[in-house]
Design a protein around this motif. Structure first.
Motif, PDB file in Angstrom:
ATOM      1  N   GLN A  54       0.828  -1.206   0.000  1.00 48.27           N
ATOM      2  CA  GLN A  54       0.000   0.000   0.000  1.00 48.27           C
ATOM      3  C   GLN A  54       0.864   1.259   0.000  1.00 48.27           C
ATOM      4  OE1 GLN A  54      -3.012  -0.017   3.077  1.00 48.27           O
ATOM      5  NE2 GLN A  54      -3.444  -2.195   2.768  1.00 48.27           N
ATOM      6  N   CYS A  55       1.921   1.238   0.809  1.00 48.31           N
ATOM      7  CA  CYS A  55       2.829   2.382   0.862  1.00 48.31           C
ATOM      8  C   CYS A  55       3.476   2.619  -0.496  1.00 48.31           C
ATOM      9  CB  CYS A  55       3.891   2.144   1.933  1.00 48.31           C
ATOM     10  SG  CYS A  55       5.126   3.458   2.073  1.00 48.31           S
ATOM     11  N   HIS A  56       3.908   1.547  -1.134  1.00 47.26           N
ATOM     12  CA  HIS A  56       4.538   1.661  -2.450  1.00 47.26           C
ATOM     13  C   HIS A  56       3.541   2.165  -3.489  1.00 47.26           C
ATOM     14  CE1 HIS A  56       7.370   0.750  -5.661  1.00 47.26           C
ATOM     15  NE2 HIS A  56       6.389   0.126  -6.302  1.00 47.26           N
ATOM     16  N   ALA A  57       2.313   1.640  -3.426  1.00 42.50           N
ATOM     17  CA  ALA A  57       1.290   2.042  -4.396  1.00 42.50           C
ATOM     18  C   ALA A  57       0.962   3.523  -4.265  1.00 42.50           C
ATOM     19  CB  ALA A  57       0.033   1.203  -4.201  1.00 42.50           C
ATOM     20  N   ILE A  58       0.885   4.012  -3.043  1.00 45.63           N
ATOM     21  CA  ILE A  58       0.588   5.436  -2.830  1.00 45.63           C
ATOM     22  C   ILE A  58       1.706   6.299  -3.395  1.00 45.63           C
ATOM     23  CG2 ILE A  58       0.309   7.223  -1.067  1.00 45.63           C
ATOM     24  CD1 ILE A  58      -1.060   5.087   0.679  1.00 45.63           C
ATOM     25  N   GLY A  59       2.944   5.873  -3.166  1.00 45.62           N
ATOM     26  CA  GLY A  59       4.070   6.662  -3.643  1.00 45.62           C
ATOM     27  C   GLY A  59       4.222   6.650  -5.147  1.00 45.62           C
ATOM     28  N   VAL A  60       3.832   5.546  -5.801  1.00 42.15           N
ATOM     29  CA  VAL A  60       4.024   5.409  -7.248  1.00 42.15           C
ATOM     30  C   VAL A  60       2.847   5.956  -8.036  1.00 42.15           C
ATOM     31  CG1 VAL A  60       4.258   3.742  -9.125  1.00 42.15           C
ATOM     32  CG2 VAL A  60       5.585   3.454  -7.034  1.00 42.15           C
ATOM     33  N   SER A  61       1.647   5.589  -7.631  1.00 38.30           N
ATOM     34  CA  SER A  61       0.471   5.929  -8.439  1.00 38.30           C
ATOM     35  C   SER A  61       0.148   7.415  -8.408  1.00 38.30           C
ATOM     36  CB  SER A  61      -0.739   5.131  -7.948  1.00 38.30           C
ATOM     37  OG  SER A  61      -1.092   5.537  -6.632  1.00 38.30           O
ATOM     38  N   GLY A  62       0.286   8.020  -7.236  1.00 31.76           N
ATOM     39  CA  GLY A  62      -0.064   9.429  -7.117  1.00 31.76           C
ATOM     40  C   GLY A  62      -1.552   9.684  -7.236  1.00 31.76           C
ATOM     41  N   ASP A  63      -2.372   8.681  -6.949  1.00 33.78           N
ATOM     42  CA  ASP A  63      -3.824   8.857  -7.025  1.00 33.78           C
ATOM     43  C   ASP A  63      -4.289   9.825  -5.946  1.00 33.78           C
ATOM     44  OD1 ASP A  63      -3.892   7.067  -9.094  1.00 33.78           O
ATOM     45  OD2 ASP A  63      -4.377   5.335  -7.823  1.00 33.78           O
ATOM     46  N   LEU A  84       4.874  21.549   0.003  1.00 30.07           N
ATOM     47  CA  LEU A  84       5.507  22.850   0.228  1.00 30.07           C
ATOM     48  C   LEU A  84       5.975  23.473  -1.088  1.00 30.07           C
ATOM     49  CD1 LEU A  84       7.639  22.055   3.426  1.00 30.07           C
ATOM     50  CD2 LEU A  84       5.542  23.419   3.304  1.00 30.07           C
ATOM     51  N   THR A  85       6.583  22.660  -1.957  1.00 33.43           N
ATOM     52  CA  THR A  85       7.072  23.170  -3.241  1.00 33.43           C
ATOM     53  C   THR A  85       5.920  23.582  -4.146  1.00 33.43           C
ATOM     54  OG1 THR A  85       8.969  21.687  -3.065  1.00 33.43           O
ATOM     55  CG2 THR A  85       8.526  22.645  -5.228  1.00 33.43           C
ATOM     56  N   ARG A  86       4.887  22.762  -4.169  1.00 31.34           N
ATOM     57  CA  ARG A  86       3.704  23.080  -4.982  1.00 31.34           C
ATOM     58  C   ARG A  86       3.112  24.419  -4.574  1.00 31.34           C
ATOM     59  NH1 ARG A  86      -1.511  20.069  -3.262  1.00 31.34           N
ATOM     60  NH2 ARG A  86      -1.139  21.613  -1.616  1.00 31.34           N
ATOM     61  N   ASP A  87       2.960  24.600  -3.275  1.00 33.33           N
ATOM     62  CA  ASP A  87       2.356  25.842  -2.793  1.00 33.33           C
ATOM     63  C   ASP A  87       3.260  27.045  -3.052  1.00 33.33           C
ATOM     64  OD1 ASP A  87       0.255  24.303  -1.953  1.00 33.33           O
ATOM     65  OD2 ASP A  87       0.889  24.232   0.158  1.00 33.33           O
ATOM     66  N   SER A  88       4.574  26.836  -2.919  1.00 33.64           N
ATOM     67  CA  SER A  88       5.494  27.964  -3.124  1.00 33.64           C
ATOM     68  C   SER A  88       5.596  28.353  -4.599  1.00 33.64           C
ATOM     69  CB  SER A  88       6.882  27.621  -2.582  1.00 33.64           C
ATOM     70  OG  SER A  88       7.456  26.553  -3.325  1.00 33.64           O
ATOM     71  N   LYS A  89       5.409  27.384  -5.519  1.00 30.52           N
ATOM     72  CA  LYS A  89       5.508  27.661  -6.955  1.00 30.52           C
ATOM     73  C   LYS A  89       4.147  27.881  -7.604  1.00 30.52           C
ATOM     74  CE  LYS A  89       9.883  25.284  -7.725  1.00 30.52           C
ATOM     75  NZ  LYS A  89      10.630  24.302  -8.553  1.00 30.52           N
ATOM     76  N   GLY A  90       3.097  27.705  -6.839  1.00 31.85           N
ATOM     77  CA  GLY A  90       1.761  27.960  -7.368  1.00 31.85           C
ATOM     78  C   GLY A  90       1.321  26.970  -8.426  1.00 31.85           C
ATOM     79  N   LEU A  91       1.726  25.702  -8.317  1.00 32.17           N
ATOM     80  CA  LEU A  91       1.334  24.684  -9.288  1.00 32.17           C
ATOM     81  C   LEU A  91      -0.078  24.190  -9.002  1.00 32.17           C
ATOM     82  CD1 LEU A  91       4.624  22.580  -9.386  1.00 32.17           C
ATOM     83  CD2 LEU A  91       3.866  24.273 -11.067  1.00 32.17           C
ATOM     84  N   THR A  92      -0.778  23.834 -10.082  1.00 28.82           N
ATOM     85  CA  THR A  92      -2.125  23.287  -9.927  1.00 28.82           C
ATOM     86  C   THR A  92      -2.050  21.767  -9.797  1.00 28.82           C
ATOM     87  OG1 THR A  92      -2.450  23.003 -12.307  1.00 28.82           O
ATOM     88  CG2 THR A  92      -3.030  25.155 -11.352  1.00 28.82           C
ATOM     89  N   GLN A  93      -3.168  21.169  -9.403  1.00 24.99           N
ATOM     90  CA  GLN A  93      -3.218  19.715  -9.286  1.00 24.99           C
ATOM     91  C   GLN A  93      -3.043  19.052 -10.646  1.00 24.99           C
ATOM     92  OE1 GLN A  93      -3.337  17.980  -6.393  1.00 24.99           O
ATOM     93  NE2 GLN A  93      -2.972  16.167  -7.676  1.00 24.99           N
ATOM     94  N   ALA A  94      -3.566  19.693 -11.697  1.00 23.44           N
ATOM     95  CA  ALA A  94      -3.423  19.143 -13.052  1.00 23.44           C
ATOM     96  C   ALA A  94      -1.962  19.106 -13.467  1.00 23.44           C
ATOM     97  CB  ALA A  94      -4.234  19.973 -14.041  1.00 23.44           C
ATOM     98  N   GLN A  95      -1.223  20.147 -13.134  1.00 20.96           N
ATOM     99  CA  GLN A  95       0.203  20.163 -13.457  1.00 20.96           C
ATOM    100  C   GLN A  95       0.956  19.089 -12.665  1.00 20.96           C
ATOM    101  OE1 GLN A  95       0.678  24.389 -12.511  1.00 20.96           O
ATOM    102  NE2 GLN A  95       1.338  24.778 -14.643  1.00 20.96           N
ATOM    103  N   MET A  96       0.581  18.928 -11.423  1.00 21.23           N
ATOM    104  CA  MET A  96       1.209  17.892 -10.597  1.00 21.23           C
ATOM    105  C   MET A  96       0.969  16.510 -11.189  1.00 21.23           C
ATOM    106  SD  MET A  96       2.846  19.181  -8.035  1.00 21.23           S
ATOM    107  CE  MET A  96       2.988  17.671  -7.097  1.00 21.23           C
ATOM    108  N   ASP A  97      -0.257  16.278 -11.630  1.00 22.98           N
ATOM    109  CA  ASP A  97      -0.589  14.977 -12.216  1.00 22.98           C
ATOM    110  C   ASP A  97       0.204  14.737 -13.497  1.00 22.98           C
ATOM    111  OD1 ASP A  97      -2.351  14.576 -10.159  1.00 22.98           O
ATOM    112  OD2 ASP A  97      -4.135  15.173 -11.308  1.00 22.98           O
ATOM    113  N   GLU A  98       0.411  15.789 -14.285  1.00 17.89           N
ATOM    114  CA  GLU A  98       1.167  15.660 -15.530  1.00 17.89           C
ATOM    115  C   GLU A  98       2.631  15.340 -15.245  1.00 17.89           C
ATOM    116  OE1 GLU A  98       2.061  15.563 -19.590  1.00 17.89           O
ATOM    117  OE2 GLU A  98       0.189  15.388 -18.465  1.00 17.89           O
ATOM    118  N   TYR A  99       3.212  16.003 -14.257  1.00 21.09           N
ATOM    119  CA  TYR A  99       4.598  15.707 -13.878  1.00 21.09           C
ATOM    120  C   TYR A  99       4.736  14.251 -13.413  1.00 21.09           C
ATOM    121  CZ  TYR A  99       5.614  20.738 -13.947  1.00 21.09           C
ATOM    122  OH  TYR A  99       5.796  22.048 -14.327  1.00 21.09           O
ATOM    123  N   ARG A 100       3.765  13.833 -12.626  1.00 21.58           N
ATOM    124  CA  ARG A 100       3.800  12.463 -12.123  1.00 21.58           C
ATOM    125  C   ARG A 100       3.663  11.467 -13.272  1.00 21.58           C
ATOM    126  NH1 ARG A 100       5.484   9.610  -7.969  1.00 21.58           N
ATOM    127  NH2 ARG A 100       4.619  11.133  -6.500  1.00 21.58           N
TER     128      ARG A 100
END
Length: 344
Positions: free
Chosen positions: A188-197, A271-287
């Motif tokens: 479960q820990c691995h799945a959370i870290g990899v999938s990014g769901d 912390l990085t997301r909030d400091s750079k103002g990234l959206t959830q969609a951008q985070m999902d694309e990076y992942r």
């Protein structure tokens, strides 16, 4: 004519060496000799020697030695084997008791004749064997006492092996349950870290929930107590399972380490997301892009995976820049790089 070993002469009015009349009393002096000879024949075929070793007495000596041996038992099968042998010995005691009773009766008859007729005490000593009636009786009682003690020891050993067997089964059950739970938590820990769901906050919450599951601590405590009980019995092998306490502890430590590392990564990403103002969609694309090249789902880009990334970007270097480029890569530790927004 003297009776063998008696020391008196036959005939009316004869006397023994102490001067007491015996023949005139009508006592069959030969009975004493015959009884002594019969007593000796129960011991040994060589009844004409006073130094012959009695087979019956020798059997009891050997029985004493065997019964006094220390019991060293490592398994229930050994207890069963020793118990079977001991039961055969106990069955043989009934026949041995009959032999002992015969010898004791003959010795008693000799003593009775000597006492009733006021004969010399020396007549009660059997010249055909060095084994006395008293010594025989003491040894027989010793054998019976040792047999009783051995029976009790075997019963205690059987009970001990039953307890050990029960503890082995309990340890195997606890170890299997804990190992299965830890394995599932690691997945479960691995799945959370990899999938990014889900959002980063949702991922962090799921990891915190895994970390707060206290049943692992209580299960490990129970396993350690069971392991200690087995060691108190000097049992150091776990026959019912391939798992050991150390193996389970290592897996538990691995889970705690993975949870801590993954939670720290997600907290840093928040912390990085909030400091750079990234959206959830951008985070999902990076992942999604990172996971595309992370073929083995280790959350790291290995050298071959990183090479594929460079090819996809149509990035090329000259042979002269080869060494300096890879030195820069090694300095940045990209070969073992985890997913991080800071690298995007």
């Amino acid at each position: 004519m003297k009776s063998p070993g008696i020391g008196v002469r036959e005939g009316t009015g004869s006397s023994d060496k102490d001067g007491r009349a015996v023949g005139g009393m009508g006592v069959d002096i030969n009975f004493v000799g015959r009884a002594q000879a019969a007593y000796c024949r129960q011991f040994c075929p060589l009844s004409n020697t006073s130094v012959a070793c009695s087979p019956f007495d020798s059997w009891m000596q050997q029985a004493e030695e065997d019964l006094e041996d220390n019991l060293i038992i490592h398994s229930a099968d050994e207890v069963t084997a020793l118990t079977d042998v001991h039961e055969l010995f106990r069955e043989s005691l009934s026949e041995a008791k009959a032999d002992f009773d015969t010898l004791d009766r003959l010795a008693g008859e000799v003593d009775q004749v000597v006492q009733q007729n006021s004969l010399a005490d020396s007549l009660a000593c059997n010249p055909y064997t060095h084994v006395s009636a008293q010594g025989l009786s003491e040894r027989w009682n010793s054998v019976r006492e040792l047999e009783t003690k051995r029976s009790q020891l075997l019963l205690s050993a059987a009970q001990k092996q039953r307890e050990i067997g029960s503890l082995q089964q309990h340890f195997a059950k606890l170890a299997q349950q804990l190992d299965s739970g830890l394995e599932e938590a690691l997945k479960q820990c691995h799945a959370i870290g990899v999938s990014g769901d889900g959002t980063l906050e949702q991922q962090l919450s799921s990891l915190q929930h895994l970390q707060s599951q206290s049943q692992f601590d209580s299960q490990l405590d129970s396993l350690e107590k069971c392991d200690k009980q087995l060691e108190d019995f000097f049992v150091f092998e776990r026959s019912q399972t391939p798992l050991s306490l150390d193996k389970v502890r290592i897996k538990y430590g691995q889970l705690k380490s993975n949870l801590k590392t993954t939670m720290n990564q997600i907290e840093n990403q928040i912390l990085t997301r909030d400091s750079k103002g990234l959206t959830q969609a951008q985070m999902d694309e990076y992942r999604r892009c990172f996971n595309h090249f992370d073929r083995d789902r280790t959350q790291r880009l290995e050298p071959t995976e990183f090479k594929a990334l460079l090819v996809s970007l149509e990035y090329s270097i000259t042979s002269g820049d080869h060494k300096s480029f890879y030195a820069w890569i090694d300095d940045k530790r990209w070969f073992s790089r985890r997913f991080s927004i800071d690298d995007m």
